[in-house]
Design a protein around this motif. Structure first.
Motif, PDB file in Angstrom:
ATOM      1  N   TYR A  14       0.831  -1.003  -0.021  1.00 40.50           N
ATOM      2  CA  TYR A  14       0.066  -0.033   0.010  1.00 40.50           C
ATOM      3  C   TYR A  14       0.847   1.250  -0.120  1.00 40.50           C
ATOM      4  N   ALA A  20       0.744  -5.645   2.146  1.00 40.95           N
ATOM      5  CA  ALA A  20      -0.335  -6.467   2.743  1.00 40.95           C
ATOM      6  C   ALA A  20      -0.551  -8.144   2.056  1.00 40.95           C
ATOM      7  N   ASN A  40      -8.142 -11.051  11.376  1.00 41.74           N
ATOM      8  CA  ASN A  40      -8.226  -9.566  11.021  1.00 41.74           C
ATOM      9  C   ASN A  40      -6.936  -9.130  10.465  1.00 41.74           C
ATOM     10  N   THR A  45      -9.360  -9.074   2.262  1.00 44.29           N
ATOM     11  CA  THR A  45      -9.874  -8.080   1.219  1.00 44.29           C
ATOM     12  C   THR A  45      -9.045  -7.316   0.616  1.00 44.29           C
ATOM     13  N   THR A  46      -7.717  -7.373   0.795  1.00 44.11           N
ATOM     14  CA  THR A  46      -6.641  -7.024  -0.211  1.00 44.11           C
ATOM     15  C   THR A  46      -6.708  -7.720  -1.293  1.00 44.11           C
TER      16      THR A  46
HETATM   17  N1  LIG Z   1      -5.933   1.319   1.791  1.00 40.61           N
HETATM   18  C1  LIG Z   1      -5.020   0.888   2.629  1.00 40.61           C
HETATM   19  N2  LIG Z   1      -3.985   1.495   2.877  1.00 40.61           N
HETATM   20  C2  LIG Z   1      -3.100   0.966   3.622  1.00 40.61           C
HETATM   21  N3  LIG Z   1      -3.132  -0.156   4.304  1.00 40.61           N
HETATM   22  C3  LIG Z   1      -4.109  -0.893   4.241  1.00 40.61           C
HETATM   23  C4  LIG Z   1      -5.251  -0.602   3.244  1.00 40.61           C
HETATM   24  N4  LIG Z   1      -6.287  -1.466   3.198  1.00 40.61           N
HETATM   25  C5  LIG Z   1      -5.622  -2.305   4.004  1.00 40.61           C
HETATM   26  N5  LIG Z   1      -4.752  -2.170   4.562  1.00 40.61           N
HETATM   27  C6  LIG Z   1      -3.712  -2.918   5.645  1.00 40.61           C
HETATM   28  O1  LIG Z   1      -3.714  -4.126   4.758  1.00 40.61           O
HETATM   29  C7  LIG Z   1      -3.718  -5.152   5.925  1.00 40.61           C
HETATM   30  C8  LIG Z   1      -4.573  -6.189   5.362  1.00 40.61           C
HETATM   31  O2  LIG Z   1      -5.922  -5.701   5.296  1.00 40.61           O
HETATM   32  P1  LIG Z   1      -7.383  -6.507   4.788  1.00 40.61           P
HETATM   33  O3  LIG Z   1      -8.296  -5.598   4.769  1.00 40.61           O
HETATM   34  O4  LIG Z   1      -6.906  -7.204   3.526  1.00 40.61           O
HETATM   35  O5  LIG Z   1      -7.277  -7.482   5.802  1.00 40.61           O
HETATM   36  P2  LIG Z   1      -8.637  -8.619   5.888  1.00 40.61           P
HETATM   37  O6  LIG Z   1      -7.883 -10.040   5.955  1.00 40.61           O
HETATM   38  O7  LIG Z   1      -9.684  -8.367   5.132  1.00 40.61           O
HETATM   39  O8  LIG Z   1      -9.018  -8.434   7.672  1.00 40.61           O
HETATM   40  P3  LIG Z   1     -10.477  -8.587   8.046  1.00 40.61           P
HETATM   41  O9  LIG Z   1     -10.874  -9.836   8.480  1.00 40.61           O
HETATM   42  O10 LIG Z   1     -10.410  -7.703   9.300  1.00 40.61           O
HETATM   43  O11 LIG Z   1     -11.505  -7.878   7.106  1.00 40.61           O
HETATM   44  C9  LIG Z   1      -4.054  -4.620   7.195  1.00 40.61           C
HETATM   45  O12 LIG Z   1      -2.899  -4.463   7.779  1.00 40.61           O
HETATM   46  C10 LIG Z   1      -4.609  -3.283   6.616  1.00 40.61           C
HETATM   47  O13 LIG Z   1      -4.392  -2.348   7.553  1.00 40.61           O
END
Ligand SMILES: Nc1ncnc2c1ncn2[C@@H]1O[C@H](COP(=O)(O)OP(=O)(O)OP(=O)(O)O)[C@@H](O)[C@H]1O
Ligand SMILES: [Mg+2]
Lengths: 312, 253
Positions: A14, A20, A40, A45-46
Motif C-alpha cells: 500500500y 499486505a 483480521n 480483502t486486499t
Molecule cells: N487502503 C489501505 N492502505 C493502507 N493499508 C491498508 C489499506 N487497506 C488495508 N490495509 C492494511 O492491509 C492489511 C490487510 O488488510 P485487509 O483488509 O486485506 O485484511 P482482511 O484479511 O480483510 O481483514 P478482516 O478480516 O479484518 O477484514 C491490514 O494490515 C490493513 O491495515
C-alpha cells in the motif's frame, strides 16, 4: 477442469509502505467454492480488491477467465461480481434503481425480468421500491448480493457475507450460494465463521499476514490435520487414569465416567487396538464407545497460532 | 467506449436531480428574482444604463454565468465525491469501465443540470427585464462550453478532495470571488484604470464578456479572445483529467 481465477505471486504494497500481500499464488477452478479464512488484517480483502480492480497489485499476475485483470480489465471484470465487506449503499436510493444501475455500469442491456428473478430469489421483491435506509441490515446485505448478481457474473466474491447476520439469514445465504454453485458460478468467500467454511466450501485457504498458509480440499484438510477423539464410556467411574495406561494421551471427563483418547487420524497407527488390549488387561469394563472428529476451527487456530510463534 | 455504462451513470445521476426537481427549480428562480430586486431595483435606479443596455438586462448574462458555474462545479464535485465518501465507489472501480467513461457519465450529468438551471434563470429573467439575444448560437455555445468545462473542473475537485471542507474551500475561496469580480454585475470599463488591467488576469472576465456579447453585442474583450479563453480552459481541464487517468491518482489503492 479449467482455472477460473489464476493468481501467481500476487503482491500488494500500500501507499504507506505496508506490505499486505507477500506473494500469493492460488488457482481457483470453475464452479468451485473456495473459502478464505484468516485473522483480521490478514489480507483477505486486499486479495479480493486486487482481483476485482479496487486496488492495483504491485507485483505478480492475476487472471480471471484467462484475462489479465490489469491489461485486459474489461474482459476480466465483466466476469466478476463483488459483494464487499462493508455495506456500501446509497441511503436514499431505491433498491430497484441501485440494482439496475449496477447492471448498467457492467455494460449489460436492461433486463427487468432478470432483475425481478434475482430480487425474488433474495426475498427482496416486495422491497424493490423501498429506500435503502428503510431496510434492515440483513436486507441491505442481500441488496449487495443482488447488485453483484445483476450482471450474471461467472465468478462471485463474497467478502464476509454473513458477518453480523442472524442464523436464519446465514442459512439463507448458504442456500443461495449452493444454488449459484449448482448454476455453475465460481464462488470465493471470506469468513471468520469456520463452521461456515466447513458447511459450504469445497476448498479452504488460510491467509495469515499476507501469505497463503495453505489451500486444500476441505475433506482432505480435515482428515490430514484432523485429530479424532475416542470417547470411552466406562461401567465404573475412575478417580485417575490408571498407571497401566500412562503411555496413552488420555484424560478423564464427566466425573471419571468417560475416558477420552485423542489421536491423529493421519498417523500410521492410531493405537486404538493397543489401548483396548491394555484396558482389558487392567480390567476396565467399557459400556459404550464414540468418536468425534475435531472441527476445522481447531485446525485453524493451531495453524494461525503456529505462524504467530514462528514469527515471534 | 462502454456507452451502456456511461448511460447508466448519467441516468442514475439525473434521477437524483429529477427526484428533487422542485428544489432544483425553485432555488435558482428565487435567487435570480432576489438578484433582480437587489441589483436591478436598488443599484439599477442609480445606474440606469450600461453602454446603451438597461442595467437590469445588462446583468442577466452575468447572473446566468454565476449560477451555471457554481452549479456545474458543485454538481460534478459532489457527484463523484459522494460515492468516494460513502464507499459506493467500489462499484465503479470493479466495473469494466475506464476512468474516461466515469468522467463522461458524471460530467455529462452535472453539465446537463447546470444547463437546465441556466435556462430556468434565463426564462425567469425574461419576466423581469426586456431581453434580446443577438447571437443565439454563440450564446448556446458559450453556455454549453461553460457547463462542460466547469463540470470538468468540479469533477477534478471531487476526485482531489479528501474531505468536505476541501470540497467547499475551492469554490468558496477561488471560484466565487473570480466570478463576482469577473464583471457579472458591471462592465470592466467601469473600473478605475489599473483595476481594468488586473481584471484581465481573471479568466472569468473573458467568459462573461463573450457571453454578454452574444446577447447585446457588447464586449469588454474581443469575442475571439473570449472563445479562445473558454476553449483553452476546457482544454486544460481535459488535460488534467487525462493526467489523472494515466496516473490513477487518488482513485485506486
Ligand atoms: N487502503 C489501505 N492502505 C493502507 N493499508 C491498508 C489499506 N487497506 C488495508 N490495509 C492494511 O492491509 C492489511 C490487510 O488488510 P485487509 O483488509 O486485506 O485484511 P482482511 O484479511 O480483510 O481483514 P478482516 O478480516 O479484518 O477484514 C491490514 O494490515 C490493513 O491495515
Ligand atoms: Mg476484510
Amino acid at each position: 477442469m479449467t482455472a477460473m481465477v489464476e493468481i501467481s505471486d500476487a503482491r500488494k504494497v500500500y501507499d504507506g509502505g505496508f506490505e499486505a500481500l507477500k506473494g500469493v499464488s492460488l488457482s481457483i477452478e470453475k464452479g468451485e467454492i473456495l473459502a478464505l479464512l484468516g485473522p483480521n488484517g490478514a489480507g483477505k480483502t486486499t486479495l479480493i480488491s486486487c482481483i476485482c480492480g479496487i486496488a492495483v497489485p504491485t507485483g505478480g499476475q492475476i487472471r480471471v477467465g484467462g484475462h489479465d485483470v490489469v491489461r485486459d480489465f474489461r474482459k476480466a471484470r465483466s466476469l466478476v461480481g463483488l459483494v464487499p465487506q462493508e455495506v456500501n449503499l446509497e441511503p436514499f436510493e431505491k433498491v430497484w434503481n441501485t440494482v439496475r444501475f449496477t447492471r448498467g455500469v457492467f455494460g449489460r442491456p436492461r433486463d427487468d425480468a432478470h432483475l425481478e428473478d434475482i430480487l425474488r430469489r433474495l426475498s427482496l421483491w416486495e422491497k424493490r421500491y423501498a429506500k435503502i435506509n428503510e431496510l434492515s441490515g440483513g436486507m441491505k446485505r442481500r441488496v449487495l448480493i443482488a447488485k453483484a448478481l445483476s450482471h450474471d457474473p461467472e465468478v462471485l466474491f463474497l467478502d464476509e457475507p454473513t458477518a453480523g447476520v442472524d442464523v436464519e439469514l446465514r442459512r439463507d445465504m448458504w442456500r443461495i450460494v449452493a444454488d449459484l454453485k449448482a448454476a455453475g458460478t465460481t464462488i470465493i468467500l471470506t469468513t471468520h465463521y469456520i463452521e461456515e467454511a466447513e458447511a459450504i466450501a469445497d476448498r479452504i485457504g488460510v491467509i495469515s499476514r499476507g501469505s497463503l498458509m495453505l489451500v486444500e480440499e476441505k475433506d482432505a484438510l480435515m482428515t490430514r490435520l484432523g485429530r479424532k477423539e475416542l470417547r470411552i464410556e466406562l461401567q465404573e467411574p475412575l478417580d485417575a487414569v490408571p498407571p497401566q495406561l500412562s503411555e496413552f494421551d488420555l484424560s478423564l471427563e464427566e466425573d471419571g465416567r468417560v475416558l477420552v483418547y485423542s489421536y491423529d487420524t493421519g498417523a500410521e497407527r492410531t493405537g486404538i487396538g493397543r489401548l483396548m488390549t491394555r484396558m482389558t488387561e487392567a480390567d476396565i469394563v467399557l459400556r459404550d464407545v464414540r468418536t468425534r472428529q475435531n472441527s476445522l476451527e481447531d485446525i485453524f487456530v493451531d495453524l494461525v497460532h503456529d505462524t504467530g510463534t514462528d514469527a515471534a | 467506449m462502454n456507452w451502456t455504462a456511461v448511460g447508466a451513470i448519467y441516468r442514475f445521476e439525473m434521477s437524483r436531480f429529477f427526484r428533487t426537481l422542485l428544489q432544483s427549480f425553485i432555488s435558482p428562480v428565487i435567487s435570480t428574482s432576489l438578484y433582480f430586486v437587489v441589483f436591478g431595483a436598488a443599484i439599477g435606479s442609480r445606474i440606469d444604463e450600461v453602454e446603451g443596455v438597461s442595467y437590469g438586462a445588462f446583468i442577466v448574462p452575468g447572473l446566468v454565468m454565476l449560477s451555471v458555474i457554481t452549479q456545474a462545479i458543485s454538481n460534478a464535485s459532489f457527484g463523484i465525491y459522494f460515492p468516494k465518501f460513502i464507499g459506493t465507489i467500489y462499484e465503479l472501480l470493479s466495473a469494466p469501465i475506464n476512468f474516461l467513461e466515469i468522467v463522461a457519465g458524471y460530467v455529462g450529468a452535472a453539465a446537463t443540470k447546470a444547463l437546465f438551471i441556466g435556462i430556468v434563470i434565463l426564462i425567469t429573467a425574461s419576466l423581469f427585464v426586456p431581453m434580446r439575444i443577438e447571437h443565439p448560437f454563440a450564446m448556446l455555445a458559450f453556455l454549453l462550453l461553460t457547463c462542460l468545462s466547469f463540470a470538468l473542473l468540479g469533477f477534478i475537485l471531487g476526485i482531489w478532495a479528501s474531505n468536505f471542507e476541501q470540497l467547499q474551500l475551492v469554490p468558496l475561496l477561488v471560484v466565487t470571488p473570480l466570478v463576482f469580480l469577473g464583471g457579472s454585475f458591471y462592465s470592466i470599463s467601469m473600473l478605475p484604470g489599473i483595476w481594468q488591467k488586473i481584471a484581465l488576469a481573471n479568466p472569468v472576465v473573458y467568459l462573461i464578456s463573450g457571453f454578454r456579447w452574444s446577447f447585446y453585442g457588447l464586449a469588454d474583450v474581443p469575442i475571439a479572445v473570449s472563445l479562445l479563453a473558454i476553449a483553452a480552459f476546457t482544454g486544460i481541464c481535459l488535460a488534467v483529467i487525462w493526467w489523472i487517468f494515466r496516473t490513477g491518482w487518488r482513485i485506486r489503492d
